[in-house]
Design a protein around this motif. Sequence first.
Motif, mmCIF file in Angstrom:
data_model
loop_
_atom_site.group_PDB
_atom_site.id
_atom_site.type_symbol
_atom_site.label_atom_id
_atom_site.label_comp_id
_atom_site.label_asym_id
_atom_site.label_seq_id
_atom_site.Cartn_x
_atom_site.Cartn_y
_atom_site.Cartn_z
ATOM 1 N N VAL A 14 38.708 17.597 59.836
ATOM 2 C CA VAL A 14 39.818 18.818 59.939
ATOM 3 C C VAL A 14 38.354 19.691 59.905
ATOM 4 N N GLN A 15 38.701 20.920 60.956
ATOM 5 C CA GLN A 15 38.028 21.594 60.490
ATOM 6 C C GLN A 15 38.504 23.237 60.586
ATOM 7 N N GLU A 16 37.794 24.272 60.442
ATOM 8 C CA GLU A 16 37.582 25.623 60.775
ATOM 9 C C GLU A 16 37.531 25.260 62.225
ATOM 10 N N SER A 17 38.462 25.630 62.722
ATOM 11 C CA SER A 17 38.603 26.011 64.137
ATOM 12 C C SER A 17 37.380 27.250 64.486
ATOM 13 N N VAL A 18 36.058 26.400 64.903
ATOM 14 C CA VAL A 18 34.992 27.460 66.190
ATOM 15 C C VAL A 18 34.916 28.496 67.041
ATOM 16 N N ALA A 68 32.111 30.192 61.698
ATOM 17 C CA ALA A 68 31.953 29.296 63.272
ATOM 18 C C ALA A 68 30.646 29.079 63.309
ATOM 19 N N ILE A 69 29.574 29.347 63.015
ATOM 20 C CA ILE A 69 28.459 27.593 62.887
ATOM 21 C C ILE A 69 28.739 27.407 61.709
ATOM 22 N N TYR A 84 38.757 15.526 50.907
ATOM 23 C CA TYR A 84 39.281 16.863 50.986
ATOM 24 C C TYR A 84 37.706 17.679 50.359
ATOM 25 N N LYS A 85 37.872 18.211 51.194
ATOM 26 C CA LYS A 85 36.061 19.268 50.996
ATOM 27 C C LYS A 85 34.874 18.824 50.191
ATOM 28 N N SER A 142 43.361 28.460 59.976
ATOM 29 C CA SER A 142 43.145 28.292 61.507
ATOM 30 C C SER A 142 42.369 26.832 61.573
ATOM 31 N N GLN A 143 42.769 25.887 60.840
ATOM 32 C CA GLN A 143 42.299 24.436 61.545
ATOM 33 C C GLN A 143 42.416 23.922 62.639
#
Length: 167
Positions: A14-18, A68-69, A84-85, A142-143
């Motif tokens: 699970v990442q932040e949405s690019v 985003a990068i 987690y993280k 924003s994941q």
Amino acid sequence: MDHFTLDKQGNFMVQESVLLNVISAVCLLATFIGVLITLDFNIRWGGASMLLLYLMLIIFSTVFFVKAIRSQVILTINKAGISYKGHFITGWDQFITAYITQNDLMVSESSTGLYDKFRIVVEFVAPGKAIRYRCEMRMPGSQNKYEYQIIRVMEYFSGKALSLAIL
């Protein structure tokens, strides 16, 4: 079972949405450029308060582009367990349960809107101890994966039936 995909190493990440971060950055940058194009420098242009607004537009645009990068991993679930993280939380042998929880809806002090905060709660025991632990993992808005997908993946790896109800 809900659909989810694992990467080549068998990880569900699970990442932040690019895409969301790029769209936010582009919108802020477009607003900044639009202001510069339409600004008439021969008349009074707003002084310090407007300069602060211009700086905020360019700074927040830059922040969203950097997010985003980098696209940092928030949560990794695989056959070894849950991280987690970047910190390993628990293996499946110690895993008890997981569920979604949400803080009460609140009116933000900095805006007029409502916001909500979802968390994934994982309960587990420490290896060799009978002490039950709880880890609350905050999910950003924003994941790139939904909370219910995260619970389904935990269900898949743990072999335990988990609830999708928000507690």
